[in-house]
Design an enzyme around this catalytic site. Structure first.
Site, mmCIF file in Angstrom:
data_model
loop_
_atom_site.group_PDB
_atom_site.id
_atom_site.type_symbol
_atom_site.label_atom_id
_atom_site.label_comp_id
_atom_site.label_asym_id
_atom_site.label_seq_id
_atom_site.Cartn_x
_atom_site.Cartn_y
_atom_site.Cartn_z
ATOM 1 N N ARG A 164 90.295 39.437 26.398
ATOM 2 C CA ARG A 164 90.218 38.370 25.384
ATOM 3 C C ARG A 164 91.596 38.066 24.773
ATOM 4 O O ARG A 164 91.701 37.712 23.599
ATOM 5 C CB ARG A 164 89.239 38.731 24.255
ATOM 6 C CG ARG A 164 87.797 38.883 24.691
ATOM 7 C CD ARG A 164 87.221 37.546 25.147
ATOM 8 N NE ARG A 164 85.773 37.588 25.227
ATOM 9 C CZ ARG A 164 85.064 38.009 26.278
ATOM 10 N NH1 ARG A 164 85.681 38.432 27.367
ATOM 11 N NH2 ARG A 164 83.750 37.981 26.256
ATOM 12 N N SER A 238 80.207 35.999 20.885
ATOM 13 C CA SER A 238 80.594 37.295 20.309
ATOM 14 C C SER A 238 81.539 37.054 19.140
ATOM 15 O O SER A 238 82.559 36.378 19.300
ATOM 16 C CB SER A 238 81.320 38.147 21.337
ATOM 17 O OG SER A 238 80.516 38.363 22.463
ATOM 18 N N GLU A 333 86.855 38.281 17.275
ATOM 19 C CA GLU A 333 87.233 37.545 18.474
ATOM 20 C C GLU A 333 87.408 36.074 18.105
ATOM 21 O O GLU A 333 88.144 35.333 18.732
ATOM 22 C CB GLU A 333 86.096 37.710 19.487
ATOM 23 C CG GLU A 333 86.485 37.469 20.906
ATOM 24 C CD GLU A 333 85.459 36.648 21.626
ATOM 25 O OE1 GLU A 333 85.456 35.417 21.432
ATOM 26 O OE2 GLU A 333 84.676 37.246 22.384
HETATM 27 N N1 EPU Z 1 73.810 46.607 22.801
HETATM 28 C C1 EPU Z 1 73.168 47.236 21.751
HETATM 29 N N2 EPU Z 1 72.291 46.499 21.016
HETATM 30 C C2 EPU Z 1 72.001 45.214 21.292
HETATM 31 C C3 EPU Z 1 72.650 44.561 22.354
HETATM 32 C C4 EPU Z 1 73.564 45.292 23.103
HETATM 33 O O1 EPU Z 1 73.390 48.404 21.473
HETATM 34 O O2 EPU Z 1 71.176 44.641 20.574
HETATM 35 C C5 EPU Z 1 74.770 47.405 23.608
HETATM 36 C C6 EPU Z 1 74.078 48.001 24.827
HETATM 37 O O3 EPU Z 1 74.624 49.285 25.032
HETATM 38 C C7 EPU Z 1 74.522 47.078 25.944
HETATM 39 C C8 EPU Z 1 75.921 46.743 25.492
HETATM 40 O O4 EPU Z 1 75.798 46.590 24.076
HETATM 41 O O5 EPU Z 1 74.517 47.719 27.184
HETATM 42 C C9 EPU Z 1 76.534 45.520 26.141
HETATM 43 O O6 EPU Z 1 75.764 44.376 25.818
HETATM 44 P P1 EPU Z 1 75.940 43.006 26.617
HETATM 45 O O7 EPU Z 1 75.786 43.240 28.084
HETATM 46 O O8 EPU Z 1 75.087 41.985 25.970
HETATM 47 O O9 EPU Z 1 77.476 42.629 26.447
HETATM 48 P P2 EPU Z 1 78.496 42.700 25.207
HETATM 49 O O10 EPU Z 1 79.492 43.779 25.484
HETATM 50 O O11 EPU Z 1 77.763 42.797 23.916
HETATM 51 C C10 EPU Z 1 80.222 41.108 26.324
HETATM 52 C C11 EPU Z 1 80.986 39.876 25.973
HETATM 53 C C12 EPU Z 1 80.091 38.647 26.058
HETATM 54 C C13 EPU Z 1 79.551 38.547 27.480
HETATM 55 C C14 EPU Z 1 78.796 39.834 27.807
HETATM 56 C C15 EPU Z 1 78.299 39.888 29.229
HETATM 57 C C16 EPU Z 1 82.723 40.607 24.429
HETATM 58 C C17 EPU Z 1 83.237 40.567 23.034
HETATM 59 N N3 EPU Z 1 81.558 39.998 24.642
HETATM 60 O O12 EPU Z 1 79.228 41.288 25.341
HETATM 61 O O13 EPU Z 1 80.884 37.511 25.808
HETATM 62 O O14 EPU Z 1 78.705 37.430 27.646
HETATM 63 O O15 EPU Z 1 79.673 40.981 27.632
HETATM 64 O O16 EPU Z 1 79.333 40.180 30.091
HETATM 65 O O17 EPU Z 1 83.381 41.159 25.300
HETATM 66 C C18 EPU Z 1 81.611 36.005 24.121
HETATM 67 O O18 EPU Z 1 82.740 36.452 24.309
HETATM 68 O O19 EPU Z 1 81.378 35.115 23.276
HETATM 69 C C19 EPU Z 1 80.498 36.573 24.869
HETATM 70 C C20 EPU Z 1 79.234 36.214 24.658
#
Ligand code: EPU
Length: 337
Positions: A164, A238, A333
């Site tokens: 990012r 995010s 972010e």
């Molecule tokens: N999780 C929780 N609780 C929840 C949801 C998620 O504990 O309610 C934990 C779980 O361990 C899960 C982990 O968070 O495995 C990862 O969740 P997710 O796959 O939804 O991805 P993220 O890390 O929360 C990132 C990006 C997103 C992108 C997704 C999918 C960042 C800041 N965000 O989110 O990007 O869509 O991965 O690859 O890196 C954005 O930047 O606006 C965005 C949406």
């Protein structure tokens, strides 16, 4: 060119915040960008470049000349046996670009389906999702130097992409206006279905040999099931980055919370911010017009009529409680204005 005065930015930011731009103009070409750079100097006002407005939080009226990037177009500028090189106007919608590639069977961006925002903003923070970042398909970009009005090309190396991050958020902040991005896309599909949620969705659909369209459809399904649609509930995706912590801090958290998720990288262990925020008790919390999304706590939402400052305050409270509970600092972010 038509420069409008005191224009509401409500339709131009996905958080749905009603703040004004002192002056507002749409730039449809590189020459119009240059004209507006000079105009802002004459006006003694900063020039603020607005793409899809999907990564900003407006906390006040903008005492600026707002340049709404509207340079459009797709141009095939080269190809070899394996790849095509596509030059895209900075004002094209990112998702339209992804759909255009899928229609032509050019692979590389299908995992990045349905990300809000514009093509010109995508390198600013090296957008990424479901195991792919744009740096993997990025060839170079063209930008106007705000001081000299010269056009400069930036290679991937010069953009200094990180998680990012890019040089345009750091050393060269507000120095260039990105007008075009050139991508290299693969003629033969290279399927990246390693991300758990994609794998799972393909199994559920009974798809064994996915096409790039199948991957795109799966990503769209996953995003729709987890993330609020900004057309209905204001949000900027995010709100925080996923923090990377030193191994000893991770081990300490793990001793108290054995199920803490963590992913190693060169700098330490990346912990999902969503997990930290959920553990700190914020998931699904609503405070009148604003809140923390009930399915993805990394996303702060404006249910309608919320103010940027209220969301900013909520984000500070979340940061404080996560820091207190886990000794981890969450970095936003989203850009605060
Ligand atoms: N999780 C929780 N609780 C929840 C949801 C998620 O504990 O309610 C934990 C779980 O361990 C899960 C982990 O968070 O495995 C990862 O969740 P997710 O796959 O939804 O991805 P993220 O890390 O929360 C990132 C990006 C997103 C992108 C997704 C999918 C960042 C800041 N965000 O989110 O990007 O869509 O991965 O690859 O890196 C954005 O930047 O606006 C965005 C949406």
């Amino acid at each position: 060119m038509n420069i409008q005065e005191n224009i509401s930015l409500l339709p131009f930011n996905t958080f749905g915040i009603d703040k004004n731009a002192r002056f507002f103009a749409q730039a449809k070409s590189t020459d119009e960008v240059k004209y507006l750079i000079r105009k802002s100097e004459e006006m003694h006002l900063p020039l603020f470049v607005l793409g899809g407005g999907s990564n900003i939080l407006l906390t006040k009226n903008l005492e600026a000349l707002v340049l709404k990037m509207e340079i459009k177009g797709f141009e095939l500028i080269g190809e070899n046996e394996k790849e095509i090189f596509l030059k895209v106007g900075a004002g094209e919608s990112w998702h339209d670009f992804v759909m255009y590639c899928i229609q032509n069977n050019w692979a590389g961006v299908e995992n990045l389906s349905l990300i809000p925002g514009t093509v010109g903003a995508s390198p600013m923070q090296n957008i990424g999702a479901y195991g792919v970042e744009i740096k993997e398909v990025f060839d170079h970009l063209e930008a106007v130097d705000r001081d000299t009005l010269e056009i400069k090309n930036f290679s991937s190396e010069e953009c200094r992409f990180g998680y990012r991050e890019s040089v345009f958020k750091n050393d060269l902040k507000e120095r260039y206006v990105i007008t075009h991005v050139v991508f290299h896309l693969s003629k033969a599909p290279v399927i990246n279905a390693e991300y758990g949620a994609i794998k799972q969705t393909l199994i559920e659909k009974g798809i064994e040999s996915p096409t790039i369209k199948d991957i795109s459809d799966a990503v769209i399904d996953i995003r729709r099931s987890k993330l609020p649609d900004p057309a209905r509930i204001g949000n900027a995706g995010s709100f925080f980055k996923n923090p990377t912590v030193p191994v000893p801090i991770f081990e300490k958290i793990k001793s108290a919370y054995p199920n803490v998720p963590g992913f190693s990288n060169e700098e330490g262990i990346k912990i999902p911010a969503a997990w930290l925020i959920e553990q700190a008790g914020w998931k699904g919390k609503r405070f009148e017009n604003i809140g923390v999304h009930q399915l993805q706590p990394l996303v702060l939402v404006n249910y309608g009529g919320g103010e940027g400052n209220e969301i900013k305050e909520l984000s500070s409270k979340i940061q404080e409680s996560v820091q207190k509970k886990f000794n981890v600092v969450l970095q936003p972010e989203v850009n605060f204005l």
